[in-house]
Write an enzyme that holds these catalytic residues in place. Structure first.
Site, PDB file in Angstrom:
ATOM      1  CB  CYS A 156     -15.870   7.440 -13.000  1.00  0.00           C
ATOM      2  SG  CYS A 156     -15.114   9.014 -13.562  1.00  0.00           S
ATOM      3  CG  ASP A 213     -15.355   8.014 -21.458  1.00  0.00           C
ATOM      4  OD1 ASP A 213     -15.105   9.087 -21.326  1.00  0.00           O
ATOM      5  OD2 ASP A 213     -15.424   7.133 -20.630  1.00  0.00           O
ATOM      6  CG  HIS A 245     -17.088   8.739 -18.397  1.00  0.00           C
ATOM      7  ND1 HIS A 245     -16.083   8.055 -18.331  1.00  0.00           N
ATOM      8  CD2 HIS A 245     -17.255   9.470 -17.045  1.00  0.00           C
ATOM      9  CE1 HIS A 245     -15.531   8.055 -17.094  1.00  0.00           C
ATOM     10  NE2 HIS A 245     -16.349   8.865 -16.363  1.00  0.00           N
TER      11      HIS A 245
END
Length: 276
Positions: A156, A213, A245
């Site tokens: 991330c 995502d 995600h």
């Protein structure tokens, strides 16, 4: 910048706290890697303005281990990131996850993303790059690491950092970026984003992204793919069509076991084929 205090170090060295615990409704999926045959725990990395807390894991025996820098999400170095380091140690790496937000605030004590984001927004890319340089140097000097076999991976927020650090540091052998943001508006703290520097990338980076995502549109992934064609890095991007995600984060509802396992296998192969 202020020096790190002992209180800050002890807080960021905790095995799990804050948001990491608040988002663990799926305990059955959480992977726990034991410390048998490895040395693992909190360490301090000397940096320009003091010492930076970090978590290190490495084989208990041997020397000249390949080094992997493990870059955390916005939630800091919590139990999941520490476990990832232990997984690498079991594979023969010295893995180090520096706590890169400590100067700006202690995210491990926070239980809300809305409280965490303002802290993360204050972190300059230049500071992160310098701290990673210090971490890599310390790993080679104090943790029996082989500086010629340096790799980096991140998740991330950390995925974005992988692209940037690999572009800036051509001595890295390989990188793996898990669902890191690729585009954004430049500002004083974040003057460039991965898509802006992709053409200059020389280090082979494997990008692992989720087709579902909602925070990273596939249009930006394709934009990055297109820019990478002009680089000499032989980088690649893999998209898991049904993955959201954070599909690697086994402590979160977003975890997708099959895609996470496939990505982990690809990471190992990528590091090996590129000399890390």
């Amino acid at each position: 910048m202020p020096e790190f205090t002992r209180r800050q170090f002890m807080a960021t060295a905790a095995f799990a706290s804050g948001f990491a615990l608040a988002v663990q409704p799926i305990a059955a999926s959480v992977i726990t890697t034991n410390a048998e045959g490895i040395v693992a725990g909190a360490v301090k990395i000397p940096v320009s303005d003091g010492e930076m807390p970090a978590y290190r894991a490495m084989p208990a025996k041997g020397t000249n281990f390949p080094i992997v820098l493990v870059i955390h999400e916005i939630f800091g170095v919590h139990a999941h990131i520490e476990d990832v380091c232990r997984r690498f140690a079991k594979l023969g790496y010295v893995a180090i996850a520096p706590q890169l937000f400590t100067r700006q605030g202690d995210v491990l004590k926070l239980s809300s993303v809305d409280k965490i984001r303002p802290i993360v927004a204050k972190v300059p890319d230049a500071q992160v790059m310098s701290d990673l340089d210090a971490t890599a140097a310390w790993a080679a000097k104090a943790s029996k690491g082989d500086a010629a076999k340096l790799a980096i991976t991140g998740f991330c927020w950390g995925g974005r950092i992988v692209w940037l650090y690999a572009t800036r540091t051509p001595t890295i052998k390989a990188g793996v970026a898990w669902y890191g943001r690729l585009v954004g508006e430049p500002n004083l703290l974040m003057p460039t984003h991965p898509v802006d520097v992709a053409c200059a990338l020389k280090v082979p980076v494997l990008g692992l992204y989720g087709g579902k995502d909602t925070g990273i549109p596939l249009t930006t992934v394709e934009q990055m793919r297109d820019r990478l064609k002009s680089s000499s890095s032989k980088s690649e991007i893999i998209v898991y069509p049904e993955a959201p995600h954070a599909f690697f984060a086994d402590y979160r509802p977003s975890y997708r076991e099959a895609d996470a396992k496939d990505g982990w296998k690809r990471l190992q192969a990528w590091f090996k084929q590129n000399g890390a």
